[in-house]
Design a protein around this motif. Structure first.
Motif, PDB file in Angstrom:
ATOM      1  N   ASP A   1     -12.851 -14.352 -45.730  1.00 21.42           N
ATOM      2  CA  ASP A   1     -13.539 -13.492 -45.689  1.00 21.42           C
ATOM      3  C   ASP A   1     -12.239 -12.574 -45.445  1.00 21.42           C
ATOM      4  OD1 ASP A   1     -15.950 -13.742 -45.277  1.00 21.42           O
ATOM      5  OD2 ASP A   1     -15.713 -15.426 -43.719  1.00 21.42           O
TER       6      ASP A   1
ATOM      7  N   VAL B   1     -16.908 -11.141 -46.370  1.00 23.83           N
ATOM      8  CA  VAL B   1     -16.891 -10.053 -45.321  1.00 23.83           C
ATOM      9  C   VAL B   1     -16.381  -9.431 -44.612  1.00 23.83           C
ATOM     10  CG1 VAL B   1     -17.874  -9.988 -42.979  1.00 23.83           C
ATOM     11  CG2 VAL B   1     -19.533 -12.056 -43.950  1.00 23.83           C
TER      12      VAL B   1
ATOM     13  N   ASN C   1     -15.101  -7.092 -42.365  1.00 19.84           N
ATOM     14  CA  ASN C   1     -15.319  -6.739 -41.062  1.00 19.84           C
ATOM     15  C   ASN C   1     -13.926  -5.609 -40.337  1.00 19.84           C
ATOM     16  OD1 ASN C   1     -16.024  -7.073 -38.255  1.00 19.84           O
ATOM     17  ND2 ASN C   1     -14.384  -7.952 -38.302  1.00 19.84           N
TER      18      ASN C   1
ATOM     19  N   THR D   1     -19.276  -9.512 -51.532  1.00 18.50           N
ATOM     20  CA  THR D   1     -18.727  -8.156 -50.738  1.00 18.50           C
ATOM     21  C   THR D   1     -19.959  -7.259 -49.466  1.00 18.50           C
ATOM     22  OG1 THR D   1     -17.280  -7.189 -49.229  1.00 18.50           O
ATOM     23  CG2 THR D   1     -17.850  -6.401 -51.748  1.00 18.50           C
TER      24      THR D   1
ATOM     25  N   SER E   1     -18.447  -5.189 -42.048  1.00 18.19           N
ATOM     26  CA  SER E   1     -19.672  -5.648 -41.084  1.00 18.19           C
ATOM     27  C   SER E   1     -18.632  -5.216 -40.235  1.00 18.19           C
ATOM     28  CB  SER E   1     -19.446  -7.367 -40.580  1.00 18.19           C
ATOM     29  OG  SER E   1     -18.402  -7.213 -40.827  1.00 18.19           O
TER      30      SER E   1
ATOM     31  N   LEU F   1     -23.485  -4.772 -41.512  1.00 16.32           N
ATOM     32  CA  LEU F   1     -23.684  -5.638 -40.431  1.00 16.32           C
ATOM     33  C   LEU F   1     -22.821  -6.152 -39.470  1.00 16.32           C
ATOM     34  CD1 LEU F   1     -23.115  -9.863 -42.690  1.00 16.32           C
ATOM     35  CD2 LEU F   1     -24.474  -8.302 -42.371  1.00 16.32           C
TER      36      LEU F   1
ATOM     37  N   THR G   1     -20.933  -5.965 -36.670  1.00 14.55           N
ATOM     38  CA  THR G   1     -20.155  -7.996 -35.782  1.00 14.55           C
ATOM     39  C   THR G   1     -19.727  -7.462 -34.003  1.00 14.55           C
ATOM     40  OG1 THR G   1     -18.440  -7.685 -37.336  1.00 14.55           O
ATOM     41  CG2 THR G   1     -17.764  -8.500 -35.691  1.00 14.55           C
TER      42      THR G   1
ATOM     43  N   MET H   1     -22.221 -10.547 -37.928  1.00 13.73           N
ATOM     44  CA  MET H   1     -20.868 -11.447 -37.845  1.00 13.73           C
ATOM     45  C   MET H   1     -20.453 -11.330 -36.742  1.00 13.73           C
ATOM     46  SD  MET H   1     -18.229 -11.896 -39.959  1.00 13.73           S
ATOM     47  CE  MET H   1     -16.847 -13.342 -39.605  1.00 13.73           C
TER      48      MET H   1
ATOM     49  N   ASN I   1     -23.820 -14.821 -40.159  1.00  9.65           N
ATOM     50  CA  ASN I   1     -21.981 -14.931 -40.296  1.00  9.65           C
ATOM     51  C   ASN I   1     -20.932 -15.401 -39.435  1.00  9.65           C
ATOM     52  OD1 ASN I   1     -22.177 -14.441 -43.588  1.00  9.65           O
ATOM     53  ND2 ASN I   1     -23.239 -12.457 -42.619  1.00  9.65           N
TER      54      ASN I   1
END
Length: 423
Positions: free
Chosen positions: A132, A183, A185, A223, A226, A257, A259, A286, A324
């Motif tokens: 990630d 992911v 982030n 991919t 987040s 997403l 987080t 996430m 995730n």
């Protein structure tokens, strides 16, 4: 009697106990093995990275302690990660940051691309794991007055927009090469220490910056992005541009997403309550599983009530497939490899205990307003022998049972980690 025989004997009894509740422990272990924990690389080197390891930490980030044996090179860090992963049942993922690029020449954050993470991809293939990504928006001179993507200075915004775009290229590279979705982030440290006059303009600038970063479309099989909010941070105590509500709305409106970092909320809030409110509207979650102590202090995750509530919510609402799970803490007061193992195994234990329940039967009782049964069964489950199932899970996955993994850590630090400080 050998330990394996003791484990098998205890598991047989535990299996019979859970079968009384129509819980199939073998099936539960199979399901647990499918859950990948994304282990954060920055626990291993106190967030120094390799691009500019002597740069002072900024962005409200700080690491306590100076336990010997810190990883200083890519080989040392991947060696430590290998040791940790060998002590965590199952196959998992590792989270990286821009600063962990391995380059032949000095590069700035906005110059780092997929070619600078070939080292990591080759290593991940050997380990059989996924990767990630996190673009690094801290510990750099271009963090001006605690601002990056929301800065009023266009040159600052443009610099960090390029960092974000590059991170998406890197994350897409991870997914294509490893066959596991990466992911990516996004967290930024932007905000004010004292009360601002204008709260809206920084957020409008952040929206524009993020939209610019996300303009290019990538295959979400490779991919997905987040966005991570925060209650506050050091230096931004009064106003955080990327607040929880901001990113909640951004994630829903942009198909990203959301987080949720367990350490970024008010201490009295239960983050698990957020899941079921977001999931009917959002693409997915996430999680950064962390442990706040009085504030966002990112302590090593332990098997506590907060973690139990998180895993129960995900399991009971059947949201593991859209969630995730990653770790996020940094503690240099203890062995850094041991910290990974404690945090990951605690998370797996909490998931296991949540799965070892007659959830369908309990939901039926609740639907029929049989709250007596709901309370009685959930209370009795607390003393059921889930530890015996956990030991069996470790045994099946060729990882040490109980505290035996500490022997591995002690041996590793004596032979590998401590000698690093002697050079």
């Amino acid at each position: 009697m050998a330990k394996s025989e003791q484990v098998e004997k205890a598991y047989k009894l535990a299996k019979e106990r859970y079968a009384e509740l129509d819980v199939d422990t073998d099936k539960v272990m199979d399901e647990l093995k499918k859950v990948k924990i994304s282990v954060h690389c920055w626990q291993g080197d106190d967030i120094h990275g390799f691009l500019n390891p002597n740069q002072e930490l900024t962005g409200g980030i700080g690491v306590s302690g100076n336990y010997p044996g810190i990883a200083r090179t890519p080989d040392q860090l991947t060696g430590d990660l290998h040791e940790a992963l060998s002590l965590i049942p199952g196959k998992h993922k590792v989270q990286l940051h821009t600063i962990y690029a391995v380059t032949d020449k000095k590069k700035d954050f906005n110059e780092v691309g997929p070619e600078d993470f070939k080292y990591w991809v080759d290593w991940a293939k050997e380990e059989g794991i996924g990767l990630d990504m996190n673009p690094t928006f801290f510990s750099h001179p271009m963090v001006k007055n605690n601002f990056t993507l929301a800065s009023p200075d266009k040159s600052v915004r443009d610099y960090w927009i390029e960092v974000g775009k590059k991170s998406r290229e890197i994350s897409n590279y991870f997914g294509k090469e490893l066959g596991q979705r990466s992911v990516n982030n996004f967290w930024i440290p932007d905000g004010f220490k004292d009360n601002p006059i204008d709260k809206q303009s920084p957020r409008e600038r952040l929206i524009q910056s993020l939209d610019t970063i996300f303009e290019k479309k990538y295959d979400e099989n490779n991919t997905i992005e987040s966005v991570e909010g925060k209650l506050f941070g050091t230096g931004i105590e009064s106003y955080t541009v990327g607040s929880h509500l901001f990113y909640n709305n951004y994630a829903i409106s942009r198909g990203k997403l959301w987080t949720i970092d367990a350490g970024h909320w008010h201490p009295t809030e239960d983050v698990s309550d957020k899941f079921s409110a977001f999931m009917p509207f959002g693409k997915g979650l996430m999680l950064h599983v962390s442990r706040p102590v009085r504030w966002d202090s990112d302590h090593v995750v332990i098997f506590d009530d907060a973690l139990t509530r998180i895993t129960r919510s995900l399991v009971r609402d059947n949201e593991l497939s859209r969630t995730n799970i990653g770790l996020d803490f940094f503690d240099a007061t203890i062995n850094r490899v041991a910290a990974w193992v404690v945090g990951a195994r605690a998370t797996q234990k909490a998931l296991l205990q949540a799965m070892l329940a007659p959830i369908a039967d309990l939901k039926k009782a609740e639907l029929n307003f049989d709250f007596t049964k709901r309370l009685a069964v959930t209370e009795e489950l607390k003393s059921y022998p889930f530890g015996a199932v956990w030991d069996e899970f470790c045994l099946k996955n060729n990882t040490p049972v109980g505290t035996d993994w500490l022997n591995n850590i002690h041996d590793y630090e004596q032979k590998v980690q401590f000698p690093r400080d002697e050079k």
